[in-house]
Write a protein that holds these residues in place. Sequence first.
Motif, PDB file in Angstrom:
ATOM      1  N   MET A  58       0.842  -1.199   0.000  1.00  0.00           N
ATOM      2  CA  MET A  58       0.000   0.000   0.000  1.00  0.00           C
ATOM      3  C   MET A  58       0.877   1.249   0.000  1.00  0.00           C
ATOM      4  N   GLY A  59       0.549   2.223  -0.853  1.00  0.00           N
ATOM      5  CA  GLY A  59       1.251   3.494  -0.901  1.00  0.00           C
ATOM      6  C   GLY A  59       2.487   3.517  -1.781  1.00  0.00           C
ATOM      7  N   GLU A  60       2.875   2.387  -2.346  1.00  0.00           N
ATOM      8  CA  GLU A  60       4.064   2.351  -3.204  1.00  0.00           C
ATOM      9  C   GLU A  60       3.814   3.085  -4.512  1.00  0.00           C
ATOM     10  N   GLU A  61       4.874   3.715  -5.021  1.00  0.00           N
ATOM     11  CA  GLU A  61       4.857   4.337  -6.344  1.00  0.00           C
ATOM     12  C   GLU A  61       5.413   3.324  -7.333  1.00  0.00           C
ATOM     13  N   LEU A  62       4.605   2.958  -8.336  1.00  0.00           N
ATOM     14  CA  LEU A  62       4.974   1.907  -9.272  1.00  0.00           C
ATOM     15  C   LEU A  62       4.709   2.317 -10.708  1.00  0.00           C
ATOM     16  N   THR A  63       5.410   1.650 -11.610  1.00  0.00           N
ATOM     17  CA  THR A  63       5.056   1.642 -13.030  1.00  0.00           C
ATOM     18  C   THR A  63       4.725   0.193 -13.338  1.00  0.00           C
ATOM     19  N   ILE A  64       3.494  -0.022 -13.820  1.00  0.00           N
ATOM     20  CA  ILE A  64       3.073  -1.380 -14.137  1.00  0.00           C
ATOM     21  C   ILE A  64       2.969  -1.544 -15.647  1.00  0.00           C
ATOM     22  N   SER A  65       3.311  -2.720 -16.123  1.00  0.00           N
ATOM     23  CA  SER A  65       3.146  -3.091 -17.528  1.00  0.00           C
ATOM     24  C   SER A  65       2.075  -4.167 -17.549  1.00  0.00           C
ATOM     25  N   PHE A  66       1.087  -4.010 -18.443  1.00  0.00           N
ATOM     26  CA  PHE A  66      -0.050  -4.913 -18.395  1.00  0.00           C
ATOM     27  C   PHE A  66      -0.622  -5.180 -19.780  1.00  0.00           C
ATOM     28  N   ASP A  67      -1.431  -6.227 -19.852  1.00  0.00           N
ATOM     29  CA  ASP A  67      -2.198  -6.572 -21.035  1.00  0.00           C
ATOM     30  C   ASP A  67      -3.675  -6.452 -20.684  1.00  0.00           C
ATOM     31  N   PHE A  78     -16.507  -8.835 -19.864  1.00  0.00           N
ATOM     32  CA  PHE A  78     -15.721  -8.292 -18.767  1.00  0.00           C
ATOM     33  C   PHE A  78     -14.291  -8.068 -19.233  1.00  0.00           C
ATOM     34  N   ASN A  79     -13.715  -6.932 -18.828  1.00  0.00           N
ATOM     35  CA  ASN A  79     -12.320  -6.637 -19.149  1.00  0.00           C
ATOM     36  C   ASN A  79     -11.422  -7.132 -18.027  1.00  0.00           C
ATOM     37  N   SER A  80     -10.260  -7.572 -18.404  1.00  0.00           N
ATOM     38  CA  SER A  80      -9.266  -8.035 -17.449  1.00  0.00           C
ATOM     39  C   SER A  80      -7.972  -7.280 -17.730  1.00  0.00           C
ATOM     40  N   ILE A  81      -7.402  -6.671 -16.691  1.00  0.00           N
ATOM     41  CA  ILE A  81      -6.126  -5.974 -16.795  1.00  0.00           C
ATOM     42  C   ILE A  81      -5.136  -6.782 -15.972  1.00  0.00           C
ATOM     43  N   ARG A  82      -4.295  -7.529 -16.671  1.00  0.00           N
ATOM     44  CA  ARG A  82      -3.365  -8.448 -16.004  1.00  0.00           C
ATOM     45  C   ARG A  82      -1.936  -7.918 -16.130  1.00  0.00           C
ATOM     46  N   VAL A  83      -1.302  -7.697 -14.978  1.00  0.00           N
ATOM     47  CA  VAL A  83       0.050  -7.146 -14.923  1.00  0.00           C
ATOM     48  C   VAL A  83       1.078  -8.250 -15.131  1.00  0.00           C
ATOM     49  N   TRP A  84       2.109  -7.938 -15.936  1.00  0.00           N
ATOM     50  CA  TRP A  84       3.192  -8.892 -16.166  1.00  0.00           C
ATOM     51  C   TRP A  84       4.551  -8.343 -15.739  1.00  0.00           C
ATOM     52  N   LYS A  85       4.602  -7.049 -15.372  1.00  0.00           N
ATOM     53  CA  LYS A  85       5.870  -6.456 -14.930  1.00  0.00           C
ATOM     54  C   LYS A  85       5.569  -5.299 -13.986  1.00  0.00           C
ATOM     55  N   VAL A  86       6.361  -5.191 -12.919  1.00  0.00           N
ATOM     56  CA  VAL A  86       6.218  -4.115 -11.938  1.00  0.00           C
ATOM     57  C   VAL A  86       7.590  -3.489 -11.706  1.00  0.00           C
ATOM     58  N   GLU A  87       7.643  -2.159 -11.813  1.00  0.00           N
ATOM     59  CA  GLU A  87       8.882  -1.425 -11.512  1.00  0.00           C
ATOM     60  C   GLU A  87       8.584  -0.401 -10.433  1.00  0.00           C
ATOM     61  N   ARG A  88       9.418  -0.377  -9.422  1.00  0.00           N
ATOM     62  CA  ARG A  88       9.240   0.600  -8.349  1.00  0.00           C
ATOM     63  C   ARG A  88       9.836   1.935  -8.762  1.00  0.00           C
ATOM     64  N   ILE A  89       9.132   3.010  -8.424  1.00  0.00           N
ATOM     65  CA  ILE A  89       9.604   4.368  -8.708  1.00  0.00           C
ATOM     66  C   ILE A  89      10.216   4.891  -7.425  1.00  0.00           C
ATOM     67  N   ASN A  90      11.512   5.192  -7.474  1.00  0.00           N
ATOM     68  CA  ASN A  90      12.197   5.714  -6.295  1.00  0.00           C
ATOM     69  C   ASN A  90      12.163   7.223  -6.333  1.00  0.00           C
ATOM     70  N   ALA A  91      11.599   7.810  -5.280  1.00  0.00           N
ATOM     71  CA  ALA A  91      11.534   9.267  -5.200  1.00  0.00           C
ATOM     72  C   ALA A  91      12.931   9.859  -5.088  1.00  0.00           C
ATOM     73  N   GLU A  92      13.768   9.188  -4.322  1.00  0.00           N
ATOM     74  CA  GLU A  92      15.150   9.656  -4.166  1.00  0.00           C
ATOM     75  C   GLU A  92      16.069   8.508  -4.540  1.00  0.00           C
ATOM     76  N   MET A  93      16.855   8.716  -5.560  1.00  0.00           N
ATOM     77  CA  MET A  93      17.815   7.700  -5.970  1.00  0.00           C
ATOM     78  C   MET A  93      19.052   7.829  -5.095  1.00  0.00           C
ATOM     79  N   PRO A  94      19.434   6.780  -4.373  1.00  0.00           N
ATOM     80  CA  PRO A  94      20.655   6.884  -3.568  1.00  0.00           C
ATOM     81  C   PRO A  94      21.867   7.005  -4.480  1.00  0.00           C
ATOM     82  N   SER A  95      22.758   7.909  -4.110  1.00  0.00           N
ATOM     83  CA  SER A  95      23.943   8.100  -4.954  1.00  0.00           C
ATOM     84  C   SER A  95      24.974   7.054  -4.584  1.00  0.00           C
TER      85      SER A  95
END
Length: 123
Positions: A58-67, A78-95
């Motif tokens: 809950m509350g995560e920032e994500l980019t999802i790829s779906f069909d 009925f429509n089905s949105i099925r995710v096949w890839k999840v990428e987390r969006i980092n607000a702060e990238m650690p250097s």
Amino acid sequence: MDFSGKIIAILQPKGGVSKAGNEWKSQEYVIENHDQYPKKICFEVFGNEKIDQFAIQMGEELTISFDIDARQWQDRWFNSIRVWKVERINAEMPSSPGSPVPPPPPAAMPDFISNDAKDDLPF
């Protein structure tokens, strides 16, 4: 297709046994983007291994790829949105060591003197 946003709901998992006797499990989530008029998508992750692999919280920032697919049941569609890839969006990238350091912000602009000879604008 891709969609980026924040997870705003995690629905109850569903499961059962197929006609072939195989157990199945799916989990649905709701993600909302950050547009001026936010859009929401309820999407599904199918299978225990994918649910565990993605470990969406809950509350995560994500980019999802779906069909998107449609199916018919009792004269309704009925429509089905099925995710096949999840990428987390980092607000702060650690250097990391060796990564380029961003340049310092520009210094304050100097005040211009009204009698400055370089000021040749007519207004």
